[in-house]
Enzyme design. Structure first.
Site, PDB file in Angstrom:
ATOM      1  N   ASP A   1      39.436  32.597  31.154  1.00  0.00           N
ATOM      2  CA  ASP A   1      39.620  32.621  29.699  1.00  0.00           C
ATOM      3  C   ASP A   1      38.536  31.817  28.996  1.00  0.00           C
ATOM      4  O   ASP A   1      37.979  32.259  27.975  1.00  0.00           O
ATOM      5  CB  ASP A   1      41.002  32.068  29.341  1.00  0.00           C
ATOM      6  CG  ASP A   1      42.126  32.888  29.951  1.00  0.00           C
ATOM      7  OD1 ASP A   1      41.923  34.107  30.114  1.00  0.00           O
ATOM      8  OD2 ASP A   1      43.181  32.324  30.267  1.00  0.00           O
TER       9      ASP A   1
ATOM     10  N   GLU B   1      51.036  32.582  30.803  1.00  0.00           N
ATOM     11  CA  GLU B   1      51.067  33.962  30.327  1.00  0.00           C
ATOM     12  C   GLU B   1      51.920  34.097  29.066  1.00  0.00           C
ATOM     13  O   GLU B   1      51.626  34.927  28.194  1.00  0.00           O
ATOM     14  CB  GLU B   1      51.604  34.889  31.429  1.00  0.00           C
ATOM     15  CG  GLU B   1      50.741  34.941  32.681  1.00  0.00           C
ATOM     16  CD  GLU B   1      49.338  35.455  32.391  1.00  0.00           C
ATOM     17  OE1 GLU B   1      49.165  36.234  31.427  1.00  0.00           O
ATOM     18  OE2 GLU B   1      48.412  35.066  33.124  1.00  0.00           O
TER      19      GLU B   1
ATOM     20  N   THR C   1      25.222  62.090  36.978  1.00  0.00           N
ATOM     21  CA  THR C   1      24.968  62.884  38.179  1.00  0.00           C
ATOM     22  C   THR C   1      25.913  64.077  38.261  1.00  0.00           C
ATOM     23  O   THR C   1      25.522  65.158  38.716  1.00  0.00           O
ATOM     24  CB  THR C   1      25.113  61.997  39.423  1.00  0.00           C
ATOM     25  OG1 THR C   1      24.262  60.853  39.292  1.00  0.00           O
ATOM     26  CG2 THR C   1      24.727  62.758  40.676  1.00  0.00           C
TER      27      THR C   1
END
Length: 789
Positions: A641, A567, A347
């Site tokens: 995960d 982590e 656009t």
């Protein structure tokens, strides 16, 4: 009150002193009083003050109450009421030429073809003509409505309902004492007793009856017991009256109909302001808009899609210089389909075309063709293409064309049939163009796979222009565009900053990059920074990728420890696997929906091997394996995960043909949100696919478990450091784990090495050097601003 008094006093008698007041130097409500202005008029008003002193006193009160009424003089009196700045410089000899009215101005002013701006003080013009200040038509309508409402209110709520009595009271007090003049049986429900005039204070009383027969028997029995002669018995009259219940039941219906009629008259479908003047018959008119020269988007504002820009420039050149192509026997393409993921600039490219091309640009949305009325869609399509032919040469842009261009024959409901009729009309109109029409149709969609083949075939949309996510060079160019309006720190170079940010944002679209730059400016303003610095952009990238940082979210110590080792498992597995993405940052501060966050720098590649996909699966399983290895239990934190691992495994087996047992076959998966009604393979094949997926995931899990068992000490180090600092950068990982054993790319120059120049190729072909001006102009006149490319 003002309007009523002015109308009663006579508008012509009051208008003359008003004009004298303005001629004498100003507004009564802005500095002086009316009487001071009158004294300044001198002899000009001396003879008229005797007749209009009351009107002027009224004006003085009103101006002191509402000075806003006189803050701007009415039309026709501007030369008598000048600003203070102009009074000193104005001289009697200076004259202002009268303003020339537009040719097609409406009665409301000089607004243009459709009426334009209305008068600021229409009541003043009516007063000058000796009329009432209000509009006669509106006043008559309101007066009739008010009179009807008042009459109904007076009739139903202020009429005398009379006093209700009982049968016993009627017999003992009225009938026995001879006070009854006559009895009126109303609607066979109650009896109204009319007493002899002068005997009682009530005009009438009434009582309910069960039935007429019972009332007649009881009345005859009561009169016989009281010894009343037949000649003296009360007369009985039967009447039928309306109690207003029927009219009251019609009030809600009348109110609803009135509201609908008013809305149809004043709304977009009516003949009021902003309407098209055709009432219900105007719904078939197109809602397409012809964009004027107020579009501030240029091709210089569009980056990262140079090939698509060249295609669009060529379309504009078709319309500006058709002879260049017709001399070689070429025909102007009738249309182009802009496709690609959301946010890539389809656009925006169309807006830039409207801003650059000095030819009419007509725009419409695909959803505007479908309305609640049957037949509106085809009618609007016809009207839109008629408008395009009228303004040829021009460009017609249809955004989100998949709203009307879906494949036919997939449904039998009324809405689907209306959509198919609209599509059929679109196909006919596009086929109806001839080579001399000079109308180019552009369309944009995110779903080209669901479009009807008859719409996308050559002859209607001759070109399919795919606008994908930009590469690293394109992202650098887009960052340069969005960094222009930002106030950057003096030590930052826009070129160097744009290249670094482009390397940190793989996979970002133009909309994402615009969001990053805006977020960086907002973060800088939040901290009262005098300029936008590099760390603000890094925080903005983390905000866009990971979501909102939740520093105040409280985690239990056990949960925080689990998140830290989860982590750490991801980070260590990715650090020691060759094909895993390089790690940039790992954090246990909750962001978005996740409790932890790891930022990687994936390589931009289009072909993946089986080993690369397998290493990625192992890296995603690192968190789950670390939980099992250090705590002996698993949690729900690995849900995302596991979902990604399952999708990757199914894609390798079903789509990419990477299974030896299943063979070199590929089956389509349904899109997100779609359902697969019928599987393209047998039940035995489906069972084999499930077995292969489980085997692949199990192999990845075992490999990850083996790796983390060997690197248990490293995971322990990273987990403890995360609990201390909560955020670890790449330098911290090198300190804890040592340099990564595999070569990796991290800078812009390393990523673009071997691809030619460091920037995008923005050169133009010879035939498009002067794409935005006609050849007959000789290079001296330009339509609009040329693109810097």
């Amino acid at each position: 009150m003002l309007l009523r008094l002015v109308g009663a006093a006579g508008s012509r008698a009051l208008a003359w002193p008003f004009s004298k007041l303005w001629r004498c130097g100003g507004c009564a409500g802005s500095g002086g009083t009316v009487w001071s202005s009158v004294r300044a008029c001198g002899i000009a008003l001396q003879g008229h003050l005797g007749r209009c002193s009351q009107q002027l006193a009224l004006q003085g009160k009103l101006t002191s109450f509402s000075p806003r009424l006189y803050s701007k003089p009415p039309r026709g009196f501007e030369k008598f009421f000048k600003n203070k700045k102009n009074r000193k410089s104005a001289s009697p000899g200076n004259s202002v030429p009268p303003k020339k009215e537009p040719k097609n101005a409406g009665p409301g002013g000089d607004g243009g073809n459709r009426g334009g701006k209305g008068d600021d003080f229409p009541w003043w013009k009516r007063m000058q003509k000796g009329e009432f200040p209000w509009d006669d038509k509106d006043f008559r309508s309101l007066a009739v409505l008010g009179a009807g409402v008042a009459a109904g209110f007076l009739y139903f709520y202020f009429r005398d309902p009379g006093k209700e009595i009982t049968w016993k009271h009627f017999v003992q007090y009225y009938l026995a004492r001879g006070l009854v003049d006559r009895l009126e049986v109303v609607n066979k429900q109650f009896v109204r007793v009319i007493p002899v005039p002068g005997t009682t204070s009530e005009r009438f009383v009434w009582f309910n009856i069960g039935s007429v027969d019972t009332f007649e028997r009881n009345l005859e029995s009561a009169q016989w017991e009281l010894g009343i002669e037949p000649t003296n018995q009360a007369a009985v009259v039967y009447t039928t009256e309306s109690d207003g219940s029927f009219l009251r039941s019609l009030v809600p219906t009348l109110v609803l109909v009135s509201i609908l009629l008013y809305a149809m008259r004043r709304g977009p479908m009516g003949t009021g302001r902003g309407g098209r003047g055709g009432g219900l018959f105007s719904v078939g008119e197109t809602t397409a808009k012809i964009l004027k020269n107020n579009i501030d988007v240029r091709f210089a504002d569009v980056a990262g899609c140079e090939e698509a820009k060249l295609e669009i420039m060529e379309f504009v050149n078709f319309l500006k210089n058709p002879k260049q192509y017709q001399d070689l026997g070429a025909k102007i393409p009738k249309g182009a389909m802009l496709t690609g993921p959301p946010g890539t600039g389809k656009t925006l490219l169309a807006k830039a075309t409207a801003g650059e091309a000095n030819v009419p640009f007509i725009t419409v949305n695909g959803s505007e063709f479908l309305e609640m009325f049957v037949g509106v869609g085809p009618a609007r399509v016809r009207d839109m293409f008629a408008m395009a032919r009228k303004h040829a040469p021009c460009i017609l842009f249809i955004d989100e064309i998949d709203a009307i261009g879906r494949k036919r024959g997939r449904g039998h409901l009324g809405g689907q049939s209306e959509q198919e009729n609209t599509l059929n009309q679109m196909l006919v109109e596009m086929d109806g163009f001839n080579s001399s029409t000079n109308v180019v149709v552009l369309a944009g969609t995110n779903r080209p796979d669901i479009l009807d083949p008859a719409l996308t075939r050559p002859g209607r949309f001759d070109r399919q222009i795919y606008i994908g996510p930009p590469d690293i060079k394109g992202r650098s160019s887009i960052f340069k565009v969005h960094l222009r309006p930002l106030k950057l720190d003096g030590s930052l170079s826009k070129d160097a900053l744009s290249r670094k940010l482009a390397a940190l944002t793989p996979g970002f679209t133009g909309a994402d990059i615009s969001n990053v730059c805006n977020e960086a400016a907002l973060i800088a303003a939040r901290h009262l920074s005098p300029s936008v610095q590099e760390r603000h952009f890094e925080q903005a990238i983390e905000r866009v990728i990971g979501g909102l940082e939740k520093k105040t979210q409280v985690l239990q110590p056990s949960e925080k420890t689990t998140v830290a080792y989860h982590e750490a498992g991801h980070a260590v597995v990715g650090w020691f696997l060759e094909h895993a993405d390089p790690l940039l940052k790992v954090s246990i501060i909750p962001r978005g929906k996740g409790l932890g966050y790891a930022q990687y720098l994936p390589r931009e590649q289009f072909l993946y091997t089986r080993e690369q996909l397998f290493d990625r699966m192992c890296m995603m399983l690192g968190g789950r394996v670390a939980e099992q290895l250090f705590f002996g239990q698993i949690t729900t934190g690995a849900q995302d995960d596991l979902r990604k691992v399952t999708q990757s495994a199914y894609a390798q087996i079903v789509q990419f043909g990477m299974s030896e047992k299943l063979g070199q076959v590929s089956f389509d998966f349904p899109r997100q949100g779609e359902t697969m009604v019928e599987k393209p393979y047998s039940e035995a094949t489906a069972q084999l696919i499930d077995e292969e997926v489980r085997c692949l995931v199990r192999s990845a899990y075992n490999r990850t478990l083996e790796l983390l068992t060997q690197c248990r000490e490293q995971v322990e180090k990273v987990g403890r450091r995360l609990l201390e600092k909560e955020v670890l950068e790449k330098a911290d990982m090198i300190e804890l784990l040592g340099p990564r054993p595999f070569a990796e790319k991290s800078t812009y120059e390393e990523f673009v090495e071997g691809t030619g120049s460091l920037e995008e190729d923005t050169s133009l072909p010879e035939g498009l050097k002067d794409w935005n001006k006609g050849r007959e102009e000789g290079g001296t006149e330009r339509g609009l601003q040329e693109s810097p490319v």
